[in-house]
Design a protein around this motif. Structure first.
Motif, PDB file in Angstrom:
ATOM      1  N   MET A 113       0.831  -1.201   0.000  1.00 35.74           N
ATOM      2  CA  MET A 113       0.000   0.000   0.000  1.00 35.74           C
ATOM      3  C   MET A 113       0.867   1.253   0.000  1.00 35.74           C
ATOM      4  O   MET A 113       1.846   1.360   0.732  1.00 35.74           O
ATOM      5  CB  MET A 113      -0.916  -0.027   1.242  1.00 35.74           C
ATOM      6  N   GLU A 114       0.508   2.187  -0.839  1.00 35.93           N
ATOM      7  CA  GLU A 114       1.229   3.462  -0.947  1.00 35.93           C
ATOM      8  C   GLU A 114       1.056   4.279   0.331  1.00 35.93           C
ATOM      9  O   GLU A 114      -0.046   4.353   0.877  1.00 35.93           O
ATOM     10  CB  GLU A 114       0.645   4.239  -2.140  1.00 35.93           C
ATOM     11  N   ALA A 115       2.142   4.888   0.768  1.00 34.75           N
ATOM     12  CA  ALA A 115       2.054   5.687   1.999  1.00 34.75           C
ATOM     13  C   ALA A 115       1.274   6.970   1.742  1.00 34.75           C
ATOM     14  O   ALA A 115       1.331   7.537   0.649  1.00 34.75           O
ATOM     15  CB  ALA A 115       3.448   6.014   2.495  1.00 34.75           C
ATOM     16  N   LEU A 116       0.533   7.423   2.752  1.00 38.73           N
ATOM     17  CA  LEU A 116      -0.241   8.672   2.629  1.00 38.73           C
ATOM     18  C   LEU A 116       0.693   9.889   2.624  1.00 38.73           C
ATOM     19  O   LEU A 116       0.483  10.853   1.887  1.00 38.73           O
ATOM     20  CB  LEU A 116      -1.230   8.772   3.802  1.00 38.73           C
ATOM     21  N   VAL A 117       1.729   9.799   3.452  1.00 43.43           N
ATOM     22  CA  VAL A 117       2.725  10.872   3.496  1.00 43.43           C
ATOM     23  C   VAL A 117       4.070  10.268   3.127  1.00 43.43           C
ATOM     24  O   VAL A 117       4.503   9.301   3.739  1.00 43.43           O
ATOM     25  CB  VAL A 117       2.835  11.484   4.908  1.00 43.43           C
ATOM     26  N   GLN A 118       4.713  10.804   2.080  1.00 39.21           N
ATOM     27  CA  GLN A 118       6.052  10.345   1.698  1.00 39.21           C
ATOM     28  C   GLN A 118       7.003  11.530   1.719  1.00 39.21           C
ATOM     29  O   GLN A 118       6.744  12.540   1.070  1.00 39.21           O
ATOM     30  CB  GLN A 118       6.032   9.791   0.275  1.00 39.21           C
ATOM     31  N   LEU A 119       8.091  11.389   2.468  1.00 40.31           N
ATOM     32  CA  LEU A 119       9.091  12.446   2.501  1.00 40.31           C
ATOM     33  C   LEU A 119      10.362  11.893   1.891  1.00 40.31           C
ATOM     34  O   LEU A 119      10.772  10.778   2.221  1.00 40.31           O
ATOM     35  CB  LEU A 119       9.357  12.905   3.937  1.00 40.31           C
ATOM     36  N   ARG A 120      10.981  12.678   0.989  1.00 39.86           N
ATOM     37  CA  ARG A 120      12.215  12.203   0.337  1.00 39.86           C
ATOM     38  C   ARG A 120      13.250  13.324   0.332  1.00 39.86           C
ATOM     39  O   ARG A 120      13.010  14.394  -0.239  1.00 39.86           O
ATOM     40  CB  ARG A 120      11.920  11.786  -1.112  1.00 39.86           C
ATOM     41  N   GLY A 121      14.357  13.020   0.981  1.00 38.20           N
ATOM     42  CA  GLY A 121      15.485  13.974   0.972  1.00 38.20           C
ATOM     43  C   GLY A 121      15.125  15.346   1.502  1.00 38.20           C
ATOM     44  O   GLY A 121      15.694  16.360   1.086  1.00 38.20           O
ATOM     45  N   LEU A 122      14.182  15.378   2.422  1.00 38.26           N
ATOM     46  CA  LEU A 122      13.685  16.660   2.915  1.00 38.26           C
ATOM     47  C   LEU A 122      14.732  17.326   3.813  1.00 38.26           C
ATOM     48  O   LEU A 122      15.204  16.733   4.787  1.00 38.26           O
ATOM     49  CB  LEU A 122      12.393  16.412   3.696  1.00 38.26           C
ATOM     50  N   ALA A 123      15.136  18.530   3.454  1.00 37.15           N
ATOM     51  CA  ALA A 123      16.139  19.257   4.235  1.00 37.15           C
ATOM     52  C   ALA A 123      15.681  20.688   4.443  1.00 37.15           C
ATOM     53  O   ALA A 123      14.967  21.251   3.610  1.00 37.15           O
ATOM     54  CB  ALA A 123      17.481  19.240   3.503  1.00 37.15           C
ATOM     55  N   LYS A 124      16.079  21.252   5.576  1.00 33.41           N
ATOM     56  CA  LYS A 124      15.729  22.649   5.854  1.00 33.41           C
ATOM     57  C   LYS A 124      16.845  23.290   6.645  1.00 33.41           C
ATOM     58  O   LYS A 124      17.312  22.755   7.663  1.00 33.41           O
ATOM     59  CB  LYS A 124      14.429  22.705   6.668  1.00 33.41           C
ATOM     60  N   ASP A 184      -1.409  11.851  -2.739  1.00 31.16           N
ATOM     61  CA  ASP A 184      -1.418  11.968  -4.205  1.00 31.16           C
ATOM     62  C   ASP A 184      -0.971  13.320  -4.751  1.00 31.16           C
ATOM     63  O   ASP A 184      -0.979  13.517  -5.961  1.00 31.16           O
ATOM     64  CB  ASP A 184      -2.819  11.672  -4.786  1.00 31.16           C
ATOM     65  N   GLU A 185      -0.645  14.249  -3.911  1.00 30.23           N
ATOM     66  CA  GLU A 185      -0.161  15.529  -4.438  1.00 30.23           C
ATOM     67  C   GLU A 185       1.315  15.670  -4.089  1.00 30.23           C
ATOM     68  O   GLU A 185       1.691  15.508  -2.927  1.00 30.23           O
ATOM     69  CB  GLU A 185      -0.917  16.704  -3.831  1.00 30.23           C
ATOM     70  N   VAL A 186       2.128  15.957  -5.110  1.00 32.81           N
ATOM     71  CA  VAL A 186       3.543  16.190  -4.842  1.00 32.81           C
ATOM     72  C   VAL A 186       3.706  17.661  -4.475  1.00 32.81           C
ATOM     73  O   VAL A 186       3.431  18.550  -5.276  1.00 32.81           O
ATOM     74  CB  VAL A 186       4.424  15.824  -6.056  1.00 32.81           C
ATOM     75  N   VAL A 187       4.080  17.883  -3.230  1.00 35.34           N
ATOM     76  CA  VAL A 187       4.223  19.246  -2.742  1.00 35.34           C
ATOM     77  C   VAL A 187       5.688  19.630  -2.841  1.00 35.34           C
ATOM     78  O   VAL A 187       6.565  18.763  -2.777  1.00 35.34           O
ATOM     79  CB  VAL A 187       3.740  19.323  -1.278  1.00 35.34           C
ATOM     80  N   TYR A 188       5.947  20.918  -2.983  1.00 30.38           N
ATOM     81  CA  TYR A 188       7.318  21.446  -3.037  1.00 30.38           C
ATOM     82  C   TYR A 188       8.074  20.927  -4.243  1.00 30.38           C
ATOM     83  O   TYR A 188       9.229  20.547  -4.134  1.00 30.38           O
ATOM     84  CB  TYR A 188       8.115  21.062  -1.773  1.00 30.38           C
ATOM     85  N   ARG A 205     -11.550  21.697  16.251  1.00 33.78           N
ATOM     86  CA  ARG A 205     -11.284  22.557  15.098  1.00 33.78           C
ATOM     87  C   ARG A 205     -10.386  21.839  14.092  1.00 33.78           C
ATOM     88  O   ARG A 205     -10.613  21.904  12.876  1.00 33.78           O
ATOM     89  CB  ARG A 205     -10.612  23.860  15.536  1.00 33.78           C
ATOM     90  N   ALA A 206      -9.379  21.107  14.589  1.00 35.52           N
ATOM     91  CA  ALA A 206      -8.459  20.403  13.692  1.00 35.52           C
ATOM     92  C   ALA A 206      -9.188  19.324  12.902  1.00 35.52           C
ATOM     93  O   ALA A 206      -8.827  19.024  11.766  1.00 35.52           O
ATOM     94  CB  ALA A 206      -7.320  19.795  14.509  1.00 35.52           C
ATOM     95  N   LEU A 207     -10.233  18.759  13.501  1.00 35.60           N
ATOM     96  CA  LEU A 207     -10.929  17.656  12.841  1.00 35.60           C
ATOM     97  C   LEU A 207     -12.068  18.114  11.934  1.00 35.60           C
ATOM     98  O   LEU A 207     -12.603  17.315  11.157  1.00 35.60           O
ATOM     99  CB  LEU A 207     -11.494  16.696  13.898  1.00 35.60           C
ATOM    100  N   ALA A 208     -12.454  19.375  12.046  1.00 40.91           N
ATOM    101  CA  ALA A 208     -13.690  19.857  11.417  1.00 40.91           C
ATOM    102  C   ALA A 208     -13.765  19.531   9.926  1.00 40.91           C
ATOM    103  O   ALA A 208     -14.807  19.104   9.434  1.00 40.91           O
ATOM    104  CB  ALA A 208     -13.836  21.354  11.646  1.00 40.91           C
ATOM    105  N   ASN A 209     -12.675  19.723   9.210  1.00 43.30           N
ATOM    106  CA  ASN A 209     -12.692  19.522   7.756  1.00 43.30           C
ATOM    107  C   ASN A 209     -12.397  18.086   7.340  1.00 43.30           C
ATOM    108  O   ASN A 209     -12.147  17.835   6.171  1.00 43.30           O
ATOM    109  CB  ASN A 209     -11.664  20.436   7.090  1.00 43.30           C
ATOM    110  N   ARG A 210     -12.413  17.138   8.284  1.00 44.56           N
ATOM    111  CA  ARG A 210     -12.038  15.746   8.029  1.00 44.56           C
ATOM    112  C   ARG A 210     -10.703  15.690   7.283  1.00 44.56           C
ATOM    113  O   ARG A 210     -10.619  15.197   6.142  1.00 44.56           O
ATOM    114  CB  ARG A 210     -13.109  15.042   7.181  1.00 44.56           C
ATOM    115  N   PRO A 211      -9.641  16.195   7.919  1.00 43.31           N
ATOM    116  CA  PRO A 211      -8.342  16.254   7.234  1.00 43.31           C
ATOM    117  C   PRO A 211      -7.750  14.855   7.074  1.00 43.31           C
ATOM    118  O   PRO A 211      -8.084  13.940   7.821  1.00 43.31           O
ATOM    119  CB  PRO A 211      -7.487  17.103   8.184  1.00 43.31           C
ATOM    120  N   ARG A 212      -6.855  14.721   6.092  1.00 44.71           N
ATOM    121  CA  ARG A 212      -6.179  13.447   5.891  1.00 44.71           C
ATOM    122  C   ARG A 212      -4.944  13.341   6.776  1.00 44.71           C
ATOM    123  O   ARG A 212      -4.464  12.270   7.062  1.00 44.71           O
ATOM    124  CB  ARG A 212      -5.754  13.280   4.422  1.00 44.71           C
TER     125      ARG A 212
END
Ligand SMILES: Nc1ncnc2c1ncn2[C@@H]1O[C@H](COP(=O)(O)OP(=O)(O)OP(=O)(O)O)[C@@H](O)[C@H]1O
Ligand SMILES: [Mg+2]
Lengths: 376, 226
Positions: free
Chosen positions: B1-12, B69-73, B159-166
């Motif tokens: 199963m594909e992960a809901l959150v995928q982080l790759r090489g994330l640096a800050k 499903d959305e590639v951010v950044y 409040r955090a749950l109101a919009n049924r966030p993923r």
């Protein structure tokens, strides 16, 4: 959900207090404009007091309201005989202090000849002057009632009639006397002011007036009669229209400049007050704004919050101020004329000022980083 | 199963040159739907930074992230896109609950629904449902300042749950709560994770809840250990 309104309700006391302060400022601005309108109206009523088409004055002068003018009294006969002139009268003008009981009032004294042009046209109450001595018609603004006795110089006058809306450019009520009474008063006052120069004497004084006014037959051009008069030595002529224009450009221009400057300054102060209040209100909400941004509120929501508060501040302040002045206009010592158009124009300016003033707060709010909501 | 959150090489990193601080140094991480994961580490190790990156509050210096499903950044994301993502997909719970003081308890929850364009009656109904669920329904018309710390925290969760966030991100959500209340909050987060198939990431120092996580990730100096 209107956030601006809810935030205002949350800090109602501070908001209301600011509105009241702004209302006083804008009320003063509006009364300034009203006083300016009053000055214009008073000035026009003053030049219209003689109901004349033409003013004959001392050569090289612009008439009795602009500068001092002295011409021989018998000029009237010459003018009356001119082609196109229906009637003519003589007028003198001076300011004098009168006492009514314990009260001292400055009056703008107009002297005219009974039965000739120049007397009070419409009376609010009482009658015109009938006797050649010691009767007076005065404007209601003086507060002197019909039948009262008023001391002017060394003599007592009885008020037999009242006019309305006749004041000079300084706001002093107009008082009408017979020409003789007025000339005697003038001599008396001048003698008192400069006793050693009194050599001119009463006789000389009695032969001098400040202006001759003339009414023309219908269809006669005032300008052509004026041109005829101007050809005579020592005399000048000003048409009624010129007289009104002159007054507007002298008295009224000065008033406009002064009052315009006050108005601009007060508007600037209002703008600074609104800007500072909105800015501090925004700074106080820094954390709330950061939180709103964090949960995904668009800039539109944030800008709306600030601009709406600014407009509410200005709108309520203006409405309160306008209500205050409309209710209180009659208690002003000067005539205040409030035109709906002026109020609307000021309202529009206030809205523009509010939008401008909220820019600083908006800039600050847009720079807030949503991450600031997370700090301890 | 594909992960809901995928982080790759994330640096800050923050700042440049001598003042440069590397908060995160290239991080790979997968979090699946329905999971509640814990994020541990000493102070300054980069936990909050990671949460802010996932929450689309702070942009990374390098690397990318896939959220539902959305590639951010990937270089094309604007501030507005990030804001929409926060509004639609992410629920935040902070240690300082950040309720808006000039809104009532109910309005604090409704405001999120208002922002996505829901009508007033629906928003009110949803807020009431959530507040009842979190047992603060009877305080719906109060101001946040009239609540206890625990009650305020639960309103913030509503409040955090109101919009049924993923994705639900919580930074020290139990620090101000006793162990019983902390347990209730953790139960609740698990329930949401399962029922809404959401990913829940909790930053915590709180040992009493260490046994509540499906997985624990430890950060040290901007890197994941063990
Ligand atoms: N806005 C910022 N500007 C500069 N440096 C920052 C900023 N935010 C975090 N840092 C630095 O990045 C590093 C990681 O910080 P972060 O807040 O992620 O740590 P943390 O693990 O959450 O710590 P704590 O447990 O104390 O909350 C720290 O060295 C911190 O000083
Ligand atoms: Mg932290």
């Amino acid at each position: 959900m209107n956030l601006a309104l809810r935030d205002i309700r949350h800090r109602l006391g501070r908001f209301v207090l600011t509105c009241v302060g702004l209302a006083l400022l804008l009320g003063v601005v509006l009364s300034m404009i009203g006083i300016y309108r009053g000055i214009v109206a008073d000035a026009l009523q003053l030049v219209r007091l003689a109901d004349a088409d033409l003013w004959v004055v001392e050569g090289g002068t612009q008439g009795p309201f602009a500068e001092s003018s002295r011409i021989p009294k018998d000029t009237r006969e010459t003018v009356a005989r001119l082609q196109g002139v229906a009637e003519a009268g003589v007028l003198t003008f001076q300011t004098a202090e009168a006492s009514h009981g314990p009260r001292k009032i400055r009056l703008y004294v107009v002297g005219y000849e009974i039965g000739r042009l120049g007397g009070p046209a419409q009376l609010l109450a009482g009658r015109a002057i009938a006797r050649s001595h010691y009767e007076m018609v005065v404007d209601v603004r003086s507060g002197i009632p019909l039948g009262a006795r008023v001391r002017l110089g060394a003599k007592d006058f009885t008020v037999v009639g009242l006019t309305q809306g006749r004041v000079d450019s300084g706001g002093n009520p107009v008082a009408y006397l017979t020409l003789k009474d007025a000339q005697e008063l003038q001599f008396e006052l001048e003698a008192a002011a400069a006793r050693n120069q009194a050599a001119r004497g009463l006789e000389a004084n009695l032969n001098q007036v400040n202006a001759v006014v003339a009414r023309l037959h219908p269809g006669v051009a005032a300008e052509s009669v004026a041109a005829t008069v101007r050809r005579w030595k020592h005399l000048g002529a000003v048409t009624q229209q010129e007289q009104e224009n002159l007054l507007v450009s002298s008295v009224v221009d000065r008033a406009r400049k002064q009052i315009g400057m006050f108005t601009a300054t007060l508007l600037l102060v209002s703008a600074v007050v609104i800007a500072l209040i909105i800015y501090t209100m925004t700074m106080d909400k820094m954390r709330e704004i950061a939180t709103l941004k964090l949960i995904g509120a668009p800039d539109r929501t944030i800008v709306g919050l600030i601009v709406q508060q600014s407009l509410a501040l200005g709108g309520i302040g203006f409405a309160l101020g306008a209500a205050l002045i409309f209710l209180g206009a009659d208690f002003f010592p000067r005539r205040v004329i409030l035109l709906p158009g002026d109020a609307a124009a000021l309202g529009a300016v206030v809205i523009a000022v509010c939008l401008l003033a909220s820019l600083m707060g908006v800039r600050y709010a847009l720079k807030i980083d949503p991450a600031q909501a997370l700090g301890g | 199963m594909e992960a809901l959150v995928q982080l790759r090489g994330l640096a800050k990193h923050y700042g440049e040159g001598t003042t440069r601080v590397d908060a995160l140094r290239g991080l790979d991480l997968d979090i699946h739907a329905g999971q509640v994961v814990g994020l541990l580490g000493p102070s300054g190790s980069g936990k909050s930074t990671l949460l802010n990156l996932v929450g689309a509050i702070v942009e990374p210096s390098a690397g990318w992230m896939r959220l539902d499903d959305e590639v951010v950044y990937d270089g094309k994301w604007t501030r507005r896109d990030l804001r929409r993502l926060r509004l639609e997909k992410i629920g935040f719970i902070f240690q300082f609950h950040n309720l808006i003081p000039f809104l009532s308890v109910s309005e604090n929850v409704e405001v999120v629904l208002d922002l996505v364009g829901q009508g007033r009656p629906q928003a009110q109904a949803r807020a009431r449902e959530l507040l009842d669920y979190l047992e603060v329904g009877e305080h719906a018309d109060r101001r946040p300042s009239q609540l206890s710390g625990g009650q305020a925290q639960r309103v913030a969760i509503a409040r955090a749950l109101a919009n049924r966030p993923r994705i639900i991100l919580a930074d020290e959500p139990t620090a101000a709560l006793d162990s019983e209340r902390a347990g209730i909050v953790m139960d609740l987060l698990r329930k949401v994770a399962v029922e809404q198939s959401a990913a829940v990431i909790v930053v915590t120092h709180d040992e009493k809840i260490f046994d509540r996580f499906d997985a624990m990730h430890v950060l040290r100096d901007g890197r994941l250990t063990a």
